[in-house]
Design a protein around this motif. Structure first.
Motif, PDB file in Angstrom:
ATOM      1  N   LYS A  48      -3.667  14.893   2.560  1.00 22.77           N
ATOM      2  CA  LYS A  48      -3.980  16.252   2.105  1.00 22.77           C
ATOM      3  C   LYS A  48      -4.407  16.156   0.645  1.00 22.77           C
ATOM      4  O   LYS A  48      -3.965  15.282  -0.079  1.00 22.77           O
ATOM      5  N   LYS A  49      -5.250  17.048   0.233  1.00 22.18           N
ATOM      6  CA  LYS A  49      -5.732  17.020  -1.154  1.00 22.18           C
ATOM      7  C   LYS A  49      -4.601  17.208  -2.160  1.00 22.18           C
ATOM      8  O   LYS A  49      -4.692  16.776  -3.295  1.00 22.18           O
ATOM      9  N   THR A  50      -3.521  17.863  -1.762  1.00 17.33           N
ATOM     10  CA  THR A  50      -2.434  18.127  -2.697  1.00 17.33           C
ATOM     11  C   THR A  50      -1.477  16.951  -2.834  1.00 17.33           C
ATOM     12  O   THR A  50      -0.681  16.915  -3.767  1.00 17.33           O
ATOM     13  N   ASN A  51      -1.524  16.010  -1.908  1.00 19.78           N
ATOM     14  CA  ASN A  51      -0.622  14.861  -1.975  1.00 19.78           C
ATOM     15  C   ASN A  51      -1.192  13.773  -2.865  1.00 19.78           C
ATOM     16  O   ASN A  51      -2.399  13.636  -3.008  1.00 19.78           O
ATOM     17  N   ARG A  52      -0.314  12.988  -3.446  1.00 20.14           N
ATOM     18  CA  ARG A  52      -0.715  11.926  -4.365  1.00 20.14           C
ATOM     19  C   ARG A  52      -0.509  10.570  -3.713  1.00 20.14           C
ATOM     20  O   ARG A  52       0.444  10.389  -2.964  1.00 20.14           O
ATOM     21  N   ILE A  53      -1.395   9.626  -4.023  1.00 17.08           N
ATOM     22  CA  ILE A  53      -1.240   8.257  -3.541  1.00 17.08           C
ATOM     23  C   ILE A  53      -1.331   7.257  -4.682  1.00 17.08           C
ATOM     24  O   ILE A  53      -1.486   6.061  -4.463  1.00 17.08           O
ATOM     25  N   ASP A  54      -1.216   7.727  -5.929  1.00 15.37           N
ATOM     26  CA  ASP A  54      -1.349   6.863  -7.101  1.00 15.37           C
ATOM     27  C   ASP A  54      -0.355   5.705  -7.061  1.00 15.37           C
ATOM     28  O   ASP A  54      -0.699   4.568  -7.396  1.00 15.37           O
ATOM     29  N   GLY A  55       0.877   5.976  -6.677  1.00 15.95           N
ATOM     30  CA  GLY A  55       1.897   4.930  -6.605  1.00 15.95           C
ATOM     31  C   GLY A  55       1.548   3.882  -5.573  1.00 15.95           C
ATOM     32  O   GLY A  55       1.769   2.689  -5.782  1.00 15.95           O
ATOM     33  N   ALA A  56       0.983   4.311  -4.461  1.00 11.30           N
ATOM     34  CA  ALA A  56       0.571   3.368  -3.421  1.00 11.30           C
ATOM     35  C   ALA A  56      -0.595   2.506  -3.915  1.00 11.30           C
ATOM     36  O   ALA A  56      -0.632   1.294  -3.667  1.00 11.30           O
ATOM     37  N   ASP A  57      -1.542   3.126  -4.621  1.00 10.45           N
ATOM     38  CA  ASP A  57      -2.657   2.367  -5.195  1.00 10.45           C
ATOM     39  C   ASP A  57      -2.155   1.327  -6.197  1.00 10.45           C
ATOM     40  O   ASP A  57      -2.587   0.172  -6.188  1.00 10.45           O
ATOM     41  N   ALA A  58      -1.245   1.751  -7.065  1.00 18.54           N
ATOM     42  CA  ALA A  58      -0.695   0.830  -8.066  1.00 18.54           C
ATOM     43  C   ALA A  58       0.065  -0.309  -7.406  1.00 18.54           C
ATOM     44  O   ALA A  58      -0.048  -1.468  -7.821  1.00 18.54           O
TER      45      ALA A  58
END
Length: 93
Positions: A48-58
């Protein structure tokens, strides 16, 4: 990121990674929708656009770098004098 997520997939499936249950990181991974591209690479999308995946990317970048035994110093580990010298050399080039 496809290579990084592919490495992360291999490490996780091989049970080479332990997770301490960090709630934010868990949420970031729960928000990832993994799809495989035509060339076989893993691509991570937000569910969803409101969810974040920055931690997964890092995490994917860190695991990929560790698996490649990339132990070069980060630019953030430099002391200010080394950083200034590096910047001066880059500007002179």
């Amino acid at each position: 990121m496809g290579v990084a997520y592919g490495t992360l997939e291999r490490v996780v499936n091989g049970r080479g990674l332990t997770h301490g249950g960090h709630t934010i990181l868990r949420h970031h991974f729960d928000s990832v929708v993994a799809v495989r591209s035509n060339d076989g690479r893993v691509k991570a999308l937000q569910d969803k656009k409101t969810n974040r995946i920055d931690g997964a990317d890092a995490a994917a970048m860190a695991v990929s770098r560790a698996a490649a035994n990339d132990n070069r110093r980060s630019i953030f580990d430099l002391d200010p004098n080394e950083f200034d010298q590096l910047r001066a050399e880059a500007e002179a080039a």
